[in-house]
Motif scaffolding. Structure first.
Motif, PDB file in Angstrom:
ATOM      1  N   CYS A 273       0.811  -1.204   0.187  1.00 45.29           N
ATOM      2  CA  CYS A 273       0.126   0.025   0.015  1.00 45.29           C
ATOM      3  C   CYS A 273       0.876   1.196  -0.006  1.00 45.29           C
ATOM      4  O   CYS A 273       0.521   1.964  -0.752  1.00 45.29           O
ATOM      5  CB  CYS A 273      -0.888   0.210   1.078  1.00 45.29           C
ATOM      6  SG  CYS A 273      -2.074  -1.321   1.210  1.00 45.29           S
ATOM      7  N   LYS A 274       1.972   1.245   0.882  1.00 45.04           N
ATOM      8  CA  LYS A 274       2.709   2.428   0.958  1.00 45.04           C
ATOM      9  C   LYS A 274       3.376   2.571  -0.428  1.00 45.04           C
ATOM     10  O   LYS A 274       3.717   3.924  -0.544  1.00 45.04           O
ATOM     11  CB  LYS A 274       3.962   2.241   1.934  1.00 45.04           C
ATOM     12  CG  LYS A 274       3.174   2.371   3.428  1.00 45.04           C
ATOM     13  CD  LYS A 274       4.130   2.063   4.713  1.00 45.04           C
ATOM     14  CE  LYS A 274       3.161   2.049   5.911  1.00 45.04           C
ATOM     15  NZ  LYS A 274       4.009   1.424   7.152  1.00 45.04           N
ATOM     16  N   GLU A 275       3.911   1.880  -0.958  1.00 46.09           N
ATOM     17  CA  GLU A 275       4.554   1.717  -2.408  1.00 46.09           C
ATOM     18  C   GLU A 275       3.588   2.373  -3.361  1.00 46.09           C
ATOM     19  O   GLU A 275       4.177   3.017  -4.164  1.00 46.09           O
ATOM     20  CB  GLU A 275       4.953   0.325  -2.897  1.00 46.09           C
ATOM     21  CG  GLU A 275       5.907   0.324  -3.974  1.00 46.09           C
ATOM     22  CD  GLU A 275       6.661  -0.941  -4.363  1.00 46.09           C
ATOM     23  OE1 GLU A 275       7.112  -1.014  -5.606  1.00 46.09           O
ATOM     24  OE2 GLU A 275       6.321  -1.787  -3.905  1.00 46.09           O
ATOM     25  N   CYS A 276       2.424   2.032  -3.267  1.00 46.02           N
ATOM     26  CA  CYS A 276       1.410   2.723  -4.276  1.00 46.02           C
ATOM     27  C   CYS A 276       1.148   4.114  -4.005  1.00 46.02           C
ATOM     28  O   CYS A 276       1.319   4.937  -5.034  1.00 46.02           O
ATOM     29  CB  CYS A 276      -0.062   2.051  -3.970  1.00 46.02           C
ATOM     30  SG  CYS A 276      -0.346   0.509  -4.685  1.00 46.02           S
ATOM     31  N   ILE A 277       1.117   4.473  -2.611  1.00 43.59           N
ATOM     32  CA  ILE A 277       1.046   5.955  -2.258  1.00 43.59           C
ATOM     33  C   ILE A 277       2.380   6.440  -2.691  1.00 43.59           C
ATOM     34  O   ILE A 277       2.158   7.848  -3.184  1.00 43.59           O
ATOM     35  CB  ILE A 277       0.902   5.754  -0.955  1.00 43.59           C
ATOM     36  CG1 ILE A 277      -0.513   5.327  -0.384  1.00 43.59           C
ATOM     37  CG2 ILE A 277       0.971   7.452  -0.198  1.00 43.59           C
ATOM     38  CD1 ILE A 277      -0.712   5.249   1.085  1.00 43.59           C
ATOM     39  N   ALA A 278       3.572   6.026  -2.573  1.00 45.84           N
ATOM     40  CA  ALA A 278       4.881   6.460  -3.142  1.00 45.84           C
ATOM     41  C   ALA A 278       4.925   6.816  -4.481  1.00 45.84           C
ATOM     42  O   ALA A 278       5.551   7.574  -4.985  1.00 45.84           O
ATOM     43  CB  ALA A 278       5.918   5.757  -2.650  1.00 45.84           C
ATOM     44  N   MET A 279       3.875   6.073  -5.321  1.00 46.83           N
ATOM     45  CA  MET A 279       3.856   6.276  -6.792  1.00 46.83           C
ATOM     46  C   MET A 279       3.147   7.505  -7.294  1.00 46.83           C
ATOM     47  O   MET A 279       3.103   7.668  -8.340  1.00 46.83           O
ATOM     48  CB  MET A 279       3.499   4.797  -7.344  1.00 46.83           C
ATOM     49  CG  MET A 279       4.289   3.895  -7.573  1.00 46.83           C
ATOM     50  SD  MET A 279       3.359   2.234  -8.012  1.00 46.83           S
ATOM     51  CE  MET A 279       2.949   2.628  -9.519  1.00 46.83           C
ATOM     52  N   GLU A 280       2.506   8.045  -6.546  1.00 44.43           N
ATOM     53  CA  GLU A 280       1.570   9.359  -6.618  1.00 44.43           C
ATOM     54  C   GLU A 280       2.468  10.306  -7.405  1.00 44.43           C
ATOM     55  O   GLU A 280       3.573  10.658  -6.828  1.00 44.43           O
ATOM     56  CB  GLU A 280       0.948   9.715  -5.525  1.00 44.43           C
ATOM     57  CG  GLU A 280      -0.441   8.923  -4.973  1.00 44.43           C
ATOM     58  CD  GLU A 280      -0.796   9.438  -3.629  1.00 44.43           C
ATOM     59  OE1 GLU A 280      -1.940   8.652  -3.286  1.00 44.43           O
ATOM     60  OE2 GLU A 280      -0.265  10.261  -3.238  1.00 44.43           O
ATOM     61  N   GLU A 281       1.883  10.859  -8.514  1.00 39.70           N
ATOM     62  CA  GLU A 281       2.751  12.088  -9.037  1.00 39.70           C
ATOM     63  C   GLU A 281       1.690  13.348  -8.703  1.00 39.70           C
ATOM     64  O   GLU A 281       0.510  13.316  -8.178  1.00 39.70           O
ATOM     65  CB  GLU A 281       2.546  11.862 -10.706  1.00 39.70           C
ATOM     66  CG  GLU A 281       3.497  10.749 -11.074  1.00 39.70           C
ATOM     67  CD  GLU A 281       3.572  10.470 -12.551  1.00 39.70           C
ATOM     68  OE1 GLU A 281       2.949  11.132 -13.194  1.00 39.70           O
ATOM     69  OE2 GLU A 281       4.480   9.627 -12.903  1.00 39.70           O
ATOM     70  N   GLU A 282       2.319  14.595  -8.939  1.00 37.13           N
ATOM     71  CA  GLU A 282       1.575  15.399  -8.850  1.00 37.13           C
ATOM     72  C   GLU A 282      -0.013  15.693  -9.197  1.00 37.13           C
ATOM     73  O   GLU A 282      -0.101  15.305 -10.410  1.00 37.13           O
ATOM     74  CB  GLU A 282       2.245  16.933  -9.436  1.00 37.13           C
ATOM     75  CG  GLU A 282       1.456  18.133  -8.745  1.00 37.13           C
ATOM     76  CD  GLU A 282       2.419  19.307  -9.350  1.00 37.13           C
ATOM     77  OE1 GLU A 282       1.933  20.403  -9.041  1.00 37.13           O
ATOM     78  OE2 GLU A 282       3.375  19.194 -10.083  1.00 37.13           O
TER      79      GLU A 282
END
Length: 444
Positions: A273-282
């Protein structure tokens, strides 16, 4: 004669500007269009091309301004269409539709505009009107598979499953190389509850297009839903080797999180889940990953973590199912952390917000349930039961209504009635009995 020469020169500059724009030379195009406007301020095409230029730059406010200037000089359906597009891209769907309708009134009804009208109505959550215009676009040009895909998606949103299945089967025949058609077919089979058929179909689709990560995701997802976690994990591993894995990485990470959570590896699930969140772009927001992480925190009784994710979901104010849940769990986690005054304030705020949500969206079933949960937690048992009674009347026999009613009755000291409600829930969803028994053993 001088005026005519000046106009011809302006037309020449305008044409040069349009050519430079097509070549990607934005600054060069601006210079030529400025020269054209200086020579002949009443040349419509200069403003139209400037509007196109600003659309390329994604400056939709300036694009609107230029198209409006062009319309002051010459009213045309095409200009209303272009202005509608600028409004839609500026997130002003209502104004966009007004201009699209002006285009129709002016005799312009191009297939792309009908398609964009469908998208505008979809953006406004008017799926009935969205379907109407997607159908019109399909009628205008039956050979456009992208039109068909949007039409089928609208049919699914409207629960027109038979019509959607008929449409997708036709699309598979006319566009057998279109990946979206296979994805939609799998989705429809899952919606119908035809799990075995969905597994078989998604497997055949993935084997037919072995390099497509999204079709492999469909197959892995079907395997996970059928609780074949070993196969699902194997497919996720294979997907990571695909050239286009990055395009579907988020979906695979969330699926992996759900699978390992089922296998009680909560630490790995949280990492996904945290990796998904880290993938967020602007400009991006992953509500689903935060919602899943919040539930993992809840399973670990990490109420500070629950609160952190709930507050982020509430702040995003998306008014989706993740937001509905977060309103409740923000208050719940505060209560568990011993912050009673803050919890009571958040419970009451949540009750008020849920009421507003259901006034706008009477079909928001989840909002009624969470409202009842809030009322239960602050001891307003009669109000909570009253809401559940209403929900039963509009939604039929739903297991979650019975389990929540049982919880309230239990707190009211009515154990026998609570047990009756649980038995009704088990009758609707037999798998709940095992889950509740496991939960009780865990608490013990």
């Amino acid at each position: 004669m001088v005026a005519e020469e000046s106009r011809l020169e302006a037309l020449d500059f305008n044409q040069q500007g349009a050519t430079l724009l097509k070549a990607g030379d934005i600054e060069g195009a601006k210079e030529k269009l400025d020269q054209a406007i200086e020579l002949e301020p009443m040349l419509m095409n200069s403003y139209k091309n400037y509007g196109d230029l600003y659309m390329e730059e994604k400056d939709f406010a300036q694009a609107k301004s230029m198209y409006k200037k062009a319309l002051l000089i010459e009213k045309s359906g095409e200009l209303y269409f272009l202005l509608g597009n600028a409004c839609f891209m500026a997130d002003e769907a209502h104004e966009g539709l007004e201009n699209y309708n002006m285009a129709i009134s002016s005799g312009f009804d191009g297939e792309d505009m009908l398609y964009f009208m469908g998208m505008a109505y979809e953006h406004l959550n008017d799926n009935q009107m969205a379907l109407r215009y997607y159908q019109k676009a399909c009628n205008k040009n039956p050979s456009r598979p992208d039109f068909q895909v949007k039409k089928i998606a609208a049919q699914i949103q409207l629960s027109q499953m038979d019509a959607a299945e008929e449409s997708v089967d036709k699309l598979l025949l006319t566009s057998p190389e279109l990946y979206d058609a296979y994805h939609l077919k799998t989705h429809l089979l899952l919606q119908k509850g035809s799990l075995k058929e969905a597994v078989a179909f998604s497997k055949s689709a993935s084997e037919r297009f072995p390099d497509d990560a999204e079709l492999m995701y469909d197959y892995a997802n079907c395997a996970a839903i059928s609780r074949d976690y070993e196969l699902a994990a194997k497919l996720i591993g294979q997907a990571k080797q695909l050239q286009y894995y990055a395009d579907a990485k988020r979906e695979f990470l969330l699926l992996e999180a759900k699978i390992v959570a089922e296998q009680l590896d909560l630490e790995k699930a949280a990492a996904c889940c945290k990796e998904c969140i880290a993938m967020e772009e602007e400009g991006q927001w992953d509500g689903e990953a935060r919602f899943l992480l919040m539930n993992l925190n809840l399973a670990n009784k990490d109420y500070a973590g629950v609160l952190q994710n709930a507050e982020q979901l509430v702040a995003a104010d998306q008014e989706d199912s993740f937001y509905f849940a977060a309103l409740y769990y923000r208050a719940f986690s505060l209560k568990q952390l011993g912050r009673e005054a803050d919890a009571e304030k958040c419970y009451k705020e949540a009750v008020s917000l849920y009421r507003l949500i259901t006034l706008k969206k009477p079909e928001a079933f989840e909002a009624y349930l969470y409202r009842a949960m809030c009322l239960k937690d602050i001891g307003e048992y009669d109000q909570a039961l009253e809401i559940l009674e209403f929900v039963s009347k509009i939604s039929g026999d739903v297991a979650e209504v019975h389990t929540l009613r049982a919880s309230i009755l239990r707190e009211m000291g009515k154990a026998a009635q609570a047990e009756e409600e649980m038995q009704k829930a088990y009758k609707i969803k037999p798998e709940l009995e095992e889950l509740y028994e496991a939960s009780e053993k865990g608490d013990a």
